[in-house]
Each structure stands twice: as C-alpha cells, then as structure tokens.
Design a protein around this motif. Sequence first.
Motif, short mmCIF file in Angstrom:
data_model
loop_
_atom_site.label_atom_id
_atom_site.label_comp_id
_atom_site.label_asym_id
_atom_site.label_seq_id
_atom_site.Cartn_x
_atom_site.Cartn_y
_atom_site.Cartn_z
N LEU A 112 2.40 -2.20 12.15
CA LEU A 112 1.44 -3.29 12.19
C LEU A 112 0.65 -3.32 13.50
N ASN A 113 1.27 -2.88 14.59
CA ASN A 113 0.64 -3.00 15.90
C ASN A 113 -0.07 -1.74 16.38
N LEU A 114 0.08 -0.65 15.66
CA LEU A 114 -0.51 0.62 16.09
C LEU A 114 -1.92 0.77 15.53
N LYS A 142 8.00 -10.67 1.72
CA LYS A 142 7.33 -10.95 3.00
C LYS A 142 6.87 -9.65 3.66
N VAL A 143 7.71 -8.64 3.63
CA VAL A 143 7.34 -7.34 4.20
C VAL A 143 6.17 -6.74 3.42
N TYR A 144 6.26 -6.83 2.11
CA TYR A 144 5.20 -6.31 1.25
C TYR A 144 3.86 -6.98 1.59
N GLU A 145 3.83 -8.29 1.74
CA GLU A 145 2.61 -9.00 2.07
C GLU A 145 2.06 -8.55 3.42
N ALA A 146 2.94 -8.37 4.41
CA ALA A 146 2.49 -7.95 5.74
C ALA A 146 1.87 -6.57 5.69
N VAL A 147 2.47 -5.68 4.94
CA VAL A 147 1.94 -4.32 4.82
C VAL A 147 0.59 -4.34 4.12
N MET A 148 0.49 -5.11 3.05
CA MET A 148 -0.75 -5.17 2.29
C MET A 148 -1.90 -5.77 3.12
N SER A 150 -2.27 -5.62 6.27
CA SER A 150 -2.57 -4.85 7.48
C SER A 150 -3.89 -4.10 7.40
N GLY A 151 -4.31 -3.78 6.19
CA GLY A 151 -5.52 -2.97 6.03
C GLY A 151 -5.34 -1.52 6.41
N GLY A 155 -3.89 3.69 -0.79
CA GLY A 155 -3.32 3.69 -2.12
C GLY A 155 -2.32 2.56 -2.30
N PRO A 156 -1.58 2.58 -3.40
CA PRO A 156 -0.63 1.49 -3.67
C PRO A 156 0.58 1.55 -2.75
N VAL A 157 1.12 0.37 -2.43
CA VAL A 157 2.41 0.32 -1.74
C VAL A 157 3.49 0.61 -2.77
N ARG A 158 4.48 1.36 -2.37
CA ARG A 158 5.58 1.71 -3.27
C ARG A 158 6.88 1.18 -2.69
N ILE A 159 7.78 0.79 -3.57
CA ILE A 159 9.06 0.20 -3.16
C ILE A 159 10.19 1.07 -3.68
N ILE A 160 11.15 1.31 -2.80
CA ILE A 160 12.21 2.28 -3.09
C ILE A 160 13.57 1.70 -2.74
#
Length: 360
Positions: A112-114, A142-148, A150-151, A155-160
């Motif tokens: 998020l900060n880089l 919450k993590v998913y929202e933060a990643v989304m 971030s800009g 492509g799509p975020v994937r969850i594993i």
Amino acid sequence: MDKRAVAVLSTSNLIHNLNVIKSCSRGAKIIAMVKANAYGHGIRSVSLRIAPLVDALGVASVEEAMILRNGLNIKTPIILMQGVLEQYDLILASNNDLDVVLHNHAQLDWFLNLDLKQKLKVWIKVNTGLGRLGFPVSEVYKVYEAVMKSGKVLGPVRIISHFACADDPNHELNYKQIGLFQNIVDTIDAEFSLCNSAGIFNFPDYVFDYVRPGLALYGASPVLGKMASEFDLRPVMTVSTILTSIQKFKKGDYIGYGGLYVCPEDMLVGIASFGYGDGYPMNNEGRAQVLVNDKLCSVIGKVSMDMIAMDLRECPNARVGDKVILWGEGLPVEALASQTHNSPYNLLTGVQNRVKFIWQ
C-alpha cells in the motif's frame, strides 16, 4: 548406461499427468507448482516443458521466479506463493510481471505504501485452518477492500487458501476449511483457489477457479493409502543404479555398519551404488525394496553414504552391472516412502546433484 546413479525423467509422463489433472479439475485453471526445483525434477526442465500448457507456474521465491522469467524468458504467469520477504521484492515483481501473494500485514503495508511504476497482480491468502500463512478469515474482506482501493492492482484480485488434511478425505478439518472458504466465495467478487493435488482428487466439487497441482504432476499419489496408478498418474522420475558387487555369505554373517543384519541362511548379497549421500532414506528398518531384473529384493543392513546392500535370494541370476531401480517405473515412490516411514516429497526433493539427470 551411466556408471553410477541416474534419474531418468519422462516428458510424456509429465504431460500425461497434467492431462489427468486437467480432466479432474472441471475446467479450473492450472497453477503448476514448480517450487523446490520442481519437486526435485529440475525447475528449468519442467517449466520449459509445461509452461505453454498451464495457466501459471507457482514458485516459492523471487529467485526461482527470476530463473524462469529472465533466465528462460518464460512468459507464462508466475506466482510468488509465499509472497515477498522484503519491500524491494515488490518492485522486482512489478518490473518482471510476477503475481504476488499477500499473506500478512507487513506485506500489505509494503504494497500500500510503495510507489510502483507498474500495477501488480495480487492474490490474498487466507488461513482457513492450516495455521501457517494467511490473514484470519475475519480480516479478509477488509484486506480485500484495501487492496482494491489502492489502485495498484492489475486484473482481478484472487483469494487463496490451503488445505491442511486434504490427503485424508475423512478428516473433519477439511469440511471446516471448505465451509469457511465457501463463505468468502459467496461474499466477495474475486477469483478463488483452494485445491492442491489431494484436493483435486478428493474434493472435486471445490476446485473453484484455480487448482494448484504439485505432487500429482510428478506422478506420485497425493492421497493417503492410495497409489498413483489408482489415479492414472505415471512416475516422471525413475531413479536407478547398478549392482557393483555380488557375494555369497554364510548363515550368521553380518552385513553393514553396526552388524544390524545377520544372514538367516547362506545367501547372495548384492551391493548397489546408491546411498544416503544420493538421497536414499536411512531409516530402512529392513522393509525397503528395490527392483533387480524385475524382481523385488529387500534392502538389508544399514544404508551407507554411497551404497546399499540387498538380499538377492529372489534374483539368483543377477550379475554385476545389472540395473537396480530404486523408485519410479515398476516401483512407486510412495511405496518406498511407506516402507521407510518417509514421504514422497522428501524422496523426490532429496535426490542429490551427483545423480545424473536424463530427460526423455
């Protein structure tokens, strides 16, 4: 034949196993796990053969990824399954088009900060019960929202997530993990991956969007109590050596270090040029077997660094120079693993570099 130990690797069996996995995966995309030097089979050799046939390659480190991306110029997506170990690795991932798994808050903060010049393909790992890596289930959204937000995502975020006991289909933890993961699938708009090799065969209803075959790809059974042949999997690696000595011993003679084996009768004993220094398991306990001229012969005595002894009573016509198969075609690696209280993973990844590798 080489004068000592060889590992013959079969391209046709590798491709066959991949096709078996595809047929069981109900259209899910394939992430071929080539970490740990492709489970001992050679990350370069395996990846070059299957990269055009799979949807992604899974590695454990940036170093493995760079071997494939820069060293071999492989264009197939490459996923850093353990994420990154330091913030700078995110820049390497971005510059080299590597997928990154985020599994803890330090990695998330780095991301998020880089200031990244290029967007990243991101996977979020969630701990549903393995207790190794991953965000708690309660934090995933919450993590998913933060990643989304971030800009920085391409492509799509994937969850594993990862099964803990998929090799045992009756273990209650499997169904707990499936339930937790299914709840995430039902509430987040993403793509998902849960199944490793054992999961593909034991839980085909939950292959989701991506599967991650490892052991099965290399032709060993991922399921407790079952052989690879039961899933139509074929061994990619066949490890063999030669008989270097055959001697007649008398009843009561001792064989090997510590005198652990005592000949029960007059018998032929062979010595093969392979030992724990090559990757053969030391904990034999008199149960391990090898193939000599298509006959099963018991390994006897203590395994040495460079040699093993075997009971040739079942193969009285053996001659010095005859081939000895340690595992592979005709002698499944999971059989040796069971005989030595080991695992196929240890055996395959434990083959040492003085064994000559030959691809066919």
